[in-house]
Motif scaffolding. Structure first.
Motif, PDB file in Angstrom:
ATOM      1  N   PHE A  77       0.798  -1.069  -0.252  1.00  0.00           N
ATOM      2  CA  PHE A  77       0.027  -0.719  -0.154  1.00  0.00           C
ATOM      3  C   PHE A  77       0.547   1.493  -0.176  1.00  0.00           C
ATOM      4  O   PHE A  77       1.885   0.769   0.265  1.00  0.00           O
ATOM      5  CB  PHE A  77      -0.974   0.414   1.010  1.00  0.00           C
ATOM      6  CG  PHE A  77      -0.090   0.094   2.345  1.00  0.00           C
ATOM      7  CD1 PHE A  77      -0.314   1.153   3.447  1.00  0.00           C
ATOM      8  CD2 PHE A  77       0.496  -1.245   3.149  1.00  0.00           C
ATOM      9  CE1 PHE A  77      -0.056   1.449   4.298  1.00  0.00           C
ATOM     10  CE2 PHE A  77       0.667  -1.221   4.410  1.00  0.00           C
ATOM     11  CZ  PHE A  77       0.672   0.140   4.625  1.00  0.00           C
ATOM     12  N   GLY A  78       0.227   2.003  -0.487  1.00  0.00           N
ATOM     13  CA  GLY A  78       1.242   4.095  -1.143  1.00  0.00           C
ATOM     14  C   GLY A  78       0.454   4.934  -2.269  1.00  0.00           C
ATOM     15  O   GLY A  78      -0.511   4.171  -2.565  1.00  0.00           O
ATOM     16  N   ALA A  79       1.256   5.355  -2.649  1.00  0.00           N
ATOM     17  CA  ALA A  79       0.366   6.213  -3.181  1.00  0.00           C
ATOM     18  C   ALA A  79       0.974   5.742  -5.061  1.00  0.00           C
ATOM     19  O   ALA A  79       0.295   6.127  -5.805  1.00  0.00           O
ATOM     20  CB  ALA A  79       1.029   7.400  -3.038  1.00  0.00           C
ATOM     21  N   ASP A  80       1.555   4.601  -5.116  1.00  0.00           N
ATOM     22  CA  ASP A  80       1.624   4.412  -6.268  1.00  0.00           C
ATOM     23  C   ASP A  80       0.717   3.718  -6.834  1.00  0.00           C
ATOM     24  O   ASP A  80       0.127   2.832  -6.594  1.00  0.00           O
ATOM     25  CB  ASP A  80       2.892   3.123  -6.069  1.00  0.00           C
ATOM     26  CG  ASP A  80       3.705   2.914  -7.660  1.00  0.00           C
ATOM     27  OD1 ASP A  80       2.619   3.204  -8.787  1.00  0.00           O
ATOM     28  OD2 ASP A  80       4.669   2.347  -7.489  1.00  0.00           O
ATOM     29  N   PRO A  81       0.227   4.538  -8.308  1.00  0.00           N
ATOM     30  CA  PRO A  81      -0.927   3.475  -8.542  1.00  0.00           C
ATOM     31  C   PRO A  81      -1.088   2.440  -8.544  1.00  0.00           C
ATOM     32  O   PRO A  81      -1.637   1.552  -9.092  1.00  0.00           O
ATOM     33  CB  PRO A  81      -1.498   4.559  -9.738  1.00  0.00           C
ATOM     34  CG  PRO A  81      -0.076   5.082 -10.490  1.00  0.00           C
ATOM     35  CD  PRO A  81       0.207   5.787  -8.912  1.00  0.00           C
ATOM     36  N   ALA A  82      -0.100   1.369  -9.213  1.00  0.00           N
ATOM     37  CA  ALA A  82       0.422   0.386  -9.165  1.00  0.00           C
ATOM     38  C   ALA A  82       0.359  -0.573  -8.225  1.00  0.00           C
ATOM     39  O   ALA A  82       0.233  -1.811  -8.508  1.00  0.00           O
ATOM     40  CB  ALA A  82       1.792   0.399  -9.674  1.00  0.00           C
ATOM     41  N   LEU A  83       0.113   0.057  -6.961  1.00  0.00           N
ATOM     42  CA  LEU A  83      -0.433  -0.795  -6.155  1.00  0.00           C
ATOM     43  C   LEU A  83      -1.811  -1.054  -5.751  1.00  0.00           C
ATOM     44  O   LEU A  83      -2.218  -0.690  -6.293  1.00  0.00           O
ATOM     45  CB  LEU A  83       0.943  -0.386  -4.455  1.00  0.00           C
ATOM     46  CG  LEU A  83       2.080  -0.418  -4.894  1.00  0.00           C
ATOM     47  CD1 LEU A  83       2.105   0.656  -2.858  1.00  0.00           C
ATOM     48  CD2 LEU A  83       2.974  -0.623  -4.955  1.00  0.00           C
ATOM     49  N   SER A  84      -1.315  -2.650  -4.912  1.00  0.00           N
ATOM     50  CA  SER A  84      -3.557  -3.088  -5.141  1.00  0.00           C
ATOM     51  C   SER A  84      -3.721  -2.195  -4.327  1.00  0.00           C
ATOM     52  O   SER A  84      -5.107  -2.470  -4.169  1.00  0.00           O
ATOM     53  CB  SER A  84      -3.010  -4.851  -4.393  1.00  0.00           C
ATOM     54  OG  SER A  84      -2.274  -4.580  -2.962  1.00  0.00           O
ATOM     55  N   ILE A  85      -3.185  -1.492  -2.988  1.00  0.00           N
ATOM     56  CA  ILE A  85      -4.410  -0.263  -2.582  1.00  0.00           C
ATOM     57  C   ILE A  85      -3.417   0.918  -2.372  1.00  0.00           C
ATOM     58  O   ILE A  85      -2.492   0.971  -1.999  1.00  0.00           O
ATOM     59  CB  ILE A  85      -3.152  -0.831  -0.659  1.00  0.00           C
ATOM     60  CG1 ILE A  85      -4.234  -2.604  -0.196  1.00  0.00           C
ATOM     61  CG2 ILE A  85      -4.218   0.195  -0.304  1.00  0.00           C
ATOM     62  CD1 ILE A  85      -3.845  -2.577   0.765  1.00  0.00           C
ATOM     63  N   VAL A  86      -4.061   2.219  -2.934  1.00  0.00           N
ATOM     64  CA  VAL A  86      -3.769   3.432  -3.443  1.00  0.00           C
ATOM     65  C   VAL A  86      -4.002   4.115  -2.776  1.00  0.00           C
ATOM     66  O   VAL A  86      -4.837   4.478  -2.222  1.00  0.00           O
ATOM     67  CB  VAL A  86      -3.849   3.152  -4.971  1.00  0.00           C
ATOM     68  CG1 VAL A  86      -3.411   4.776  -5.161  1.00  0.00           C
ATOM     69  CG2 VAL A  86      -3.339   2.680  -6.444  1.00  0.00           C
TER      70      VAL A  86
END
Length: 317
Positions: A77-86
């Motif tokens: 999770f984090g701000a990277d739009p490629a993550l499953s939790i944005v």
């Protein structure tokens, strides 16, 4: 209004929860007359408490900002739009951490310089096992203006990451939905009819999943010239019955998915009172980030309950 103290009588035996419930009662007799001004004042106090609860910036329903179903294994999770939790980039670095789900346990591995901290506590710099919000020791995290916790629904083994934003403008702008005029006619005595054994009822939820709720019996009442029944839910730790219901006002005036109520446990004679003036909207009326259970088929009343909270004007969900 001061809530009546409810002291459960705990016994064992064939009827289990039904006996537990019978030892708790409101001080006022079910269906006893009440002055209109007293009823109105008590109702406004109840609505004031409801407003405070819903708009609480530190986790109230209106502050909810995200809900992500955790998958077995790693959930970054984090701000990277490629993550499953944005998460919002103003609150989070590209990678804040990873939630590892295994056998119902969630372990947080923070990223270096994540900015994560325990609420009102120290920064999280080492791996940490997170306790969900139905445990006795919920772990609350902070990241920028966000609060985070692991959410669990009773009767399911699914776990979610829930986020809320303490600075969301919608919190200060929130107003309760309209409601039907308060009426003593909708304070109705009800008899508790226990099952021989508590039974598990499978309920659909708004996410497309299901949850299990335990019911010790049914509430039986009369309205509109006929008898009606509502399946009531409670566990040994409950302080009252939880009821989900749908009635024909859902076609036009109230939430299409039904409403919720809390009903006091019965007195020693097996009677309680259903105050339909306090039928309220479930969380999914105010936010898309909810896991609301829907009423069972048995609780779809052939009755227009013109009492309680209405559907919000221009409801977004």
């Amino acid at each position: 209004m001061v809530e009546a103290m409810c002291i459960p009588v705990r016994t064992t035996g064939a009827i289990g929860l039904a006996v537990l419930a019978a030892g708790c009662a409101d001080e006022r007799q079910p269906g006893a007359p009440i002055a209109p001004e007293v009823l109105a004042a008590e109702h406004e106090e109840w609505r004031a408490r409801r407003h405070v609860s819903l708009s609480n910036p530190d986790g109230g329903v209106v502050s909810w900002d995200g809900l992500w179903d955790l998958q077995e294994g790693a959930n970054a999770f984090g701000a990277d739009p490629a993550l499953s939790i944005v998460l919002a980039e103003e609150d989070s670095p590209p990678l804040a951490g990873t939630l590892h789900l295994a056998a119902g346990e969630v372990r947080l591995v923070p990223a270096e310089g994540s900015g994560l901290s325990i609420r009102d506590g120290d920064a999280v710099t080492e791996p940490l096992t997170l306790q969900h919000d139905r445990s006795d020791n919920t772990t609350y995290l902070e990241l920028g203006s966000l609060g985070l916790r692991i959410h669990s629904e009773r009767g399911t083994d699914r776990l979610w990451l829930r986020a809320w934003d303490r600075d969301a403008p919608r919190i200060d702008a929130f107003e309760l939905p309209p409601y039907f005029p308060v009426s003593s006619e909708w304070r109705i005595p009800a008899r508790f009819d226990p099952y021989p054994e508590p039974r598990t009822v499978l309920l659909a939820d708004v996410t497309g999943g299901t949850v299990d709720n335990v019911s010790p019996g049914e509430l039986v009442f009369e309205a509109g010239g006929r008898e009606h029944r509502l399946v009531a839910f409670a566990t040994e730790s409950s302080g009252n019955y939880f009821v989900t219901l749908w009635d024909s006002t859902g076609v036009s005036d109230t939430y299409q998915g039904g409403r919720y109520m809390r009903v006091p446990f019965p007195n020693d004679d097996g009677w309680t009172e259903i105050d339909f003036n306090r039928a309220y909207n479930p969380p999914c009326v105010f936010t898309p980030f909810s896991v609301c259970s829907l009423p069972p088929r048995e609780n779809r009343l052939s009755l227009a309950v013109t009492a309680g909270e209405k559907r919000p004007v221009n409801a977004p969900y």
